[in-house]
Design an enzyme around this catalytic site. Sequence first.
Site, PDB file in Angstrom:
ATOM      1  N   GLY A  12       0.845  -1.204   0.000  1.00 16.63           N
ATOM      2  CA  GLY A  12       0.000   0.000   0.000  1.00 16.63           C
ATOM      3  C   GLY A  12       0.871   1.242   0.000  1.00 16.63           C
ATOM      4  N   ARG A  22      13.722   9.944  -2.397  1.00 23.33           N
ATOM      5  CA  ARG A  22      14.602  11.100  -2.640  1.00 23.33           C
ATOM      6  C   ARG A  22      15.931  10.944  -1.901  1.00 23.33           C
ATOM      7  NH1 ARG A  22      15.513  15.487   0.640  1.00 23.33           N
ATOM      8  NH2 ARG A  22      16.089  17.433  -0.393  1.00 23.33           N
ATOM      9  N   ARG A  26      19.624  10.541  -3.512  1.00 27.39           N
ATOM     10  CA  ARG A  26      20.630  11.596  -3.280  1.00 27.39           C
ATOM     11  C   ARG A  26      21.835  11.083  -2.499  1.00 27.39           C
ATOM     12  NH1 ARG A  26      18.459  17.667  -3.065  1.00 27.39           N
ATOM     13  NH2 ARG A  26      16.972  17.466  -4.761  1.00 27.39           N
ATOM     14  N   ARG A  73       0.904  -4.881  -6.192  1.00 30.80           N
ATOM     15  CA  ARG A  73       0.975  -6.121  -5.399  1.00 30.80           C
ATOM     16  C   ARG A  73       1.173  -7.275  -6.366  1.00 30.80           C
ATOM     17  NH1 ARG A  73      -0.806  -4.299  -0.146  1.00 30.80           N
ATOM     18  NH2 ARG A  73      -2.361  -2.662  -0.349  1.00 30.80           N
ATOM     19  N   GLY A 103       5.874  -2.241   3.513  1.00 30.24           N
ATOM     20  CA  GLY A 103       5.482  -2.806   4.803  1.00 30.24           C
ATOM     21  C   GLY A 103       5.997  -4.229   4.985  1.00 30.24           C
ATOM     22  N   ASP A 104       5.371  -4.967   5.914  1.00 28.84           N
ATOM     23  CA  ASP A 104       5.907  -6.291   6.262  1.00 28.84           C
ATOM     24  C   ASP A 104       5.834  -7.287   5.110  1.00 28.84           C
ATOM     25  OD1 ASP A 104       3.184  -6.355   6.464  1.00 28.84           O
ATOM     26  OD2 ASP A 104       3.117  -7.475   8.349  1.00 28.84           O
ATOM     27  N   GLY A 105       4.812  -7.165   4.252  1.00 31.89           N
ATOM     28  CA  GLY A 105       4.738  -8.042   3.076  1.00 31.89           C
ATOM     29  C   GLY A 105       5.928  -7.797   2.152  1.00 31.89           C
ATOM     30  N   THR A 126       4.382   2.321   5.687  1.00 32.08           N
ATOM     31  CA  THR A 126       2.983   1.879   5.581  1.00 32.08           C
ATOM     32  C   THR A 126       2.183   2.704   6.578  1.00 32.08           C
ATOM     33  OG1 THR A 126       1.428   0.111   6.154  1.00 32.08           O
ATOM     34  CG2 THR A 126       3.614  -0.084   7.099  1.00 32.08           C
ATOM     35  N   ASP A 128      -0.203   1.769   8.282  1.00 30.09           N
ATOM     36  CA  ASP A 128      -0.779   0.924   9.337  1.00 30.09           C
ATOM     37  C   ASP A 128       0.053   0.854  10.619  1.00 30.09           C
ATOM     38  OD1 ASP A 128      -2.788   0.307   7.515  1.00 30.09           O
ATOM     39  OD2 ASP A 128      -1.712  -1.443   6.756  1.00 30.09           O
ATOM     40  N   ASP A 130       2.228  -1.330  11.407  1.00 32.63           N
ATOM     41  CA  ASP A 130       2.161  -2.716  11.878  1.00 32.63           C
ATOM     42  C   ASP A 130       3.471  -3.483  11.670  1.00 32.63           C
ATOM     43  OD1 ASP A 130       2.039  -2.753   9.131  1.00 32.63           O
ATOM     44  OD2 ASP A 130       0.348  -4.135   8.987  1.00 32.63           O
ATOM     45  N   ARG A 163     -25.831  13.389  16.704  1.00 28.64           N
ATOM     46  CA  ARG A 163     -25.664  12.023  16.203  1.00 28.64           C
ATOM     47  C   ARG A 163     -24.507  11.311  16.888  1.00 28.64           C
ATOM     48  NH1 ARG A 163     -25.961  13.789  10.060  1.00 28.64           N
ATOM     49  NH2 ARG A 163     -28.191  13.534   9.720  1.00 28.64           N
ATOM     50  N   GLY A 171      -5.659   0.121   9.122  1.00 26.73           N
ATOM     51  CA  GLY A 171      -4.744  -0.450  10.114  1.00 26.73           C
ATOM     52  C   GLY A 171      -4.502  -1.936   9.893  1.00 26.73           C
ATOM     53  N   ARG A 172      -5.219  -2.495   8.893  1.00 24.59           N
ATOM     54  CA  ARG A 172      -5.169  -3.949   8.673  1.00 24.59           C
ATOM     55  C   ARG A 172      -5.563  -4.666   9.962  1.00 24.59           C
ATOM     56  NH1 ARG A 172      -0.866  -6.633   4.536  1.00 24.59           N
ATOM     57  NH2 ARG A 172      -1.883  -5.872   2.672  1.00 24.59           N
ATOM     58  N   GLU A 223     -10.615  -1.318  10.900  1.00 21.44           N
ATOM     59  CA  GLU A 223     -11.132  -2.135   9.791  1.00 21.44           C
ATOM     60  C   GLU A 223     -10.940  -3.636  10.067  1.00 21.44           C
ATOM     61  OE1 GLU A 223      -8.944  -1.416   6.145  1.00 21.44           O
ATOM     62  OE2 GLU A 223      -7.027  -1.777   7.112  1.00 21.44           O
ATOM     63  N   ARG A 244     -24.680   7.256  12.432  1.00 28.83           N
ATOM     64  CA  ARG A 244     -24.219   7.311  11.040  1.00 28.83           C
ATOM     65  C   ARG A 244     -22.833   6.685  10.957  1.00 28.83           C
ATOM     66  NH1 ARG A 244     -28.688   8.164  10.295  1.00 28.83           N
ATOM     67  NH2 ARG A 244     -29.755   9.895   9.246  1.00 28.83           N
TER      68      ARG A 244
HETATM   69  P1  ATP Z   1       0.909  -2.492   3.394  1.00 24.12           P
HETATM   70  O1  ATP Z   1       0.725  -3.314   4.625  1.00 24.12           O
HETATM   71  O2  ATP Z   1       1.004  -1.054   3.669  1.00 24.12           O
HETATM   72  O3  ATP Z   1      -0.075  -2.812   2.294  1.00 24.12           O
HETATM   73  P2  ATP Z   1       2.931  -4.361   2.578  1.00 24.12           P
HETATM   74  O4  ATP Z   1       4.316  -4.237   2.057  1.00 24.12           O
HETATM   75  O5  ATP Z   1       2.748  -5.199   3.815  1.00 24.12           O
HETATM   76  O6  ATP Z   1       2.362  -2.885   2.788  1.00 24.12           O
HETATM   77  P3  ATP Z   1       1.653  -6.415   0.964  1.00 24.12           P
HETATM   78  O7  ATP Z   1       0.593  -6.291  -0.079  1.00 24.12           O
HETATM   79  O8  ATP Z   1       1.394  -7.314   2.117  1.00 24.12           O
HETATM   80  O9  ATP Z   1       1.976  -4.906   1.430  1.00 24.12           O
HETATM   81  O10 ATP Z   1       3.007  -6.908   0.268  1.00 24.12           O
HETATM   82  C1  ATP Z   1       3.544  -6.228  -0.845  1.00 24.12           C
HETATM   83  C2  ATP Z   1       4.094  -7.219  -1.806  1.00 24.12           C
HETATM   84  O11 ATP Z   1       5.149  -7.966  -1.179  1.00 24.12           O
HETATM   85  C3  ATP Z   1       3.120  -8.284  -2.294  1.00 24.12           C
HETATM   86  O12 ATP Z   1       2.324  -7.862  -3.368  1.00 24.12           O
HETATM   87  C4  ATP Z   1       4.050  -9.411  -2.719  1.00 24.12           C
HETATM   88  O13 ATP Z   1       4.596  -9.120  -3.991  1.00 24.12           O
HETATM   89  C5  ATP Z   1       5.172  -9.301  -1.678  1.00 24.12           C
HETATM   90  N1  ATP Z   1       4.925 -10.243  -0.571  1.00 24.12           N
HETATM   91  C6  ATP Z   1       3.976 -10.181   0.368  1.00 24.12           C
HETATM   92  N2  ATP Z   1       4.025 -11.248   1.197  1.00 24.12           N
HETATM   93  C7  ATP Z   1       5.041 -12.009   0.761  1.00 24.12           C
HETATM   94  C8  ATP Z   1       5.611 -13.260   1.197  1.00 24.12           C
HETATM   95  N3  ATP Z   1       5.140 -13.938   2.268  1.00 24.12           N
HETATM   96  N4  ATP Z   1       6.663 -13.749   0.498  1.00 24.12           N
HETATM   97  C9  ATP Z   1       7.153 -13.074  -0.577  1.00 24.12           C
HETATM   98  N5  ATP Z   1       6.654 -11.913  -1.024  1.00 24.12           N
HETATM   99  C10 ATP Z   1       5.626 -11.379  -0.383  1.00 24.12           C
END
Ligand code: ATP
Length: 319
Positions: A12, A22, A26, A73, A103-105, A126, A128, A130, A163, A171-172, A223, A244
């Site tokens: 995200g 940047r 640099r 993604r 982020g962590d992904g 990110t 979130d 997290d 209201r 925040g996932r 969420e 609301r």
């Molecule tokens: P945010 O939480 O803000 O969305 P994020 O980096 O955690 O950021 P994700 O969509 O979870 O977002 O991960 C980003 C990309 O990282 C994914 O589209 C995928 O390409 C890669 N990714 C996520 N999880 C894994 C995993 N377990 N192993 C390898 N690659 C991953």
Amino acid sequence: MVRKIAILTSGGDAPGMNAALRVCIRAGLYYGKEMYVIYDGFRGLVEGDIHQVNKDFTQDIINRGGTIIRSARLPEFKEPEVIKKAIDVLTDFEIDALIGIGGDGTFRGLNDLAKAGFPCVGVPATIDNDVGSTDQTIGFSTALNTICDCIDKLKDTSSSHQRCSLIEVMGRHCGDLAMYAALAEGAEGVICVEHPLKKEQLFKKLRKMKAQNKNHAIIIVSENLLDINALAAEVEKETGFTARTEVLGRLQRGGSPTANDRILATRLSARAIDIVIKEEGSKIVGMKNNAVVDYPIQDAVNMKHEYVHGLRDLIDMLQ
Ligand code: ATP
């Protein structure tokens, strides 16, 4: 010796990603390195959408929201053949190290590349908040301010109509945005993983507020937890308040980064380049107790984000 460094943004988007980009560019140029950007995150990496950039590329981006090199993604990045393809592309472009802002992904993706032998450094960005290896992620401060700005505006209208507003924030699965927003707004209620819904307690409080003819009530809901419209219907039935719902959604991702996010992005990204140049191995950078820290990537991806102790008690005391 490291000669060519590539950077991507992934997951995200978060305000401050451009500020981080940047500084990476640099600082790398300052140390005489060739700098490259990869468009569309890991997807662009696999497709070879890699371009050399100079200092001009970084002009007037420190204050811009989103990410100018875009994000995407790519769920299949977990698959070994996709990781191999990514490494082949990096090798073809003679890239020596990769910096991933996300982020962590994103860090799990970098970890897979690192395990396959390619040096990677992660910069946490990110909204979130997290990520376990840092107290604060780039983008969290801006998103929190945006939420507060929205709630301030909602208060004007909800008090004009007496209201109860139920506001869903992002925040996932991390309640930081919800809890910090509740504290900053003096909300009447907050519902998140760390502060679960206690229905009877909430309804009792709202009934009391209604009896006291209070102008409005603000309930902040994280969420992915519950159906906010169903809860609003129950609030109406049980408390006498007209309710609301507002789902703030992707509004929370936008906007110019706060000064706090720009400084955080600057400090973390400068250290990321330092790690690459000194060839310290694959790491994730972060901020702990206002000091820049780093962890080996395989350790960082297993760290859990810590709930800030005392926050929940403060919320309960002040509601
Ligand atoms: P945010 O939480 O803000 O969305 P994020 O980096 O955690 O950021 P994700 O969509 O979870 O977002 O991960 C980003 C990309 O990282 C994914 O589209 C995928 O390409 C890669 N990714 C996520 N999880 C894994 C995993 N377990 N192993 C390898 N690659 C991953």
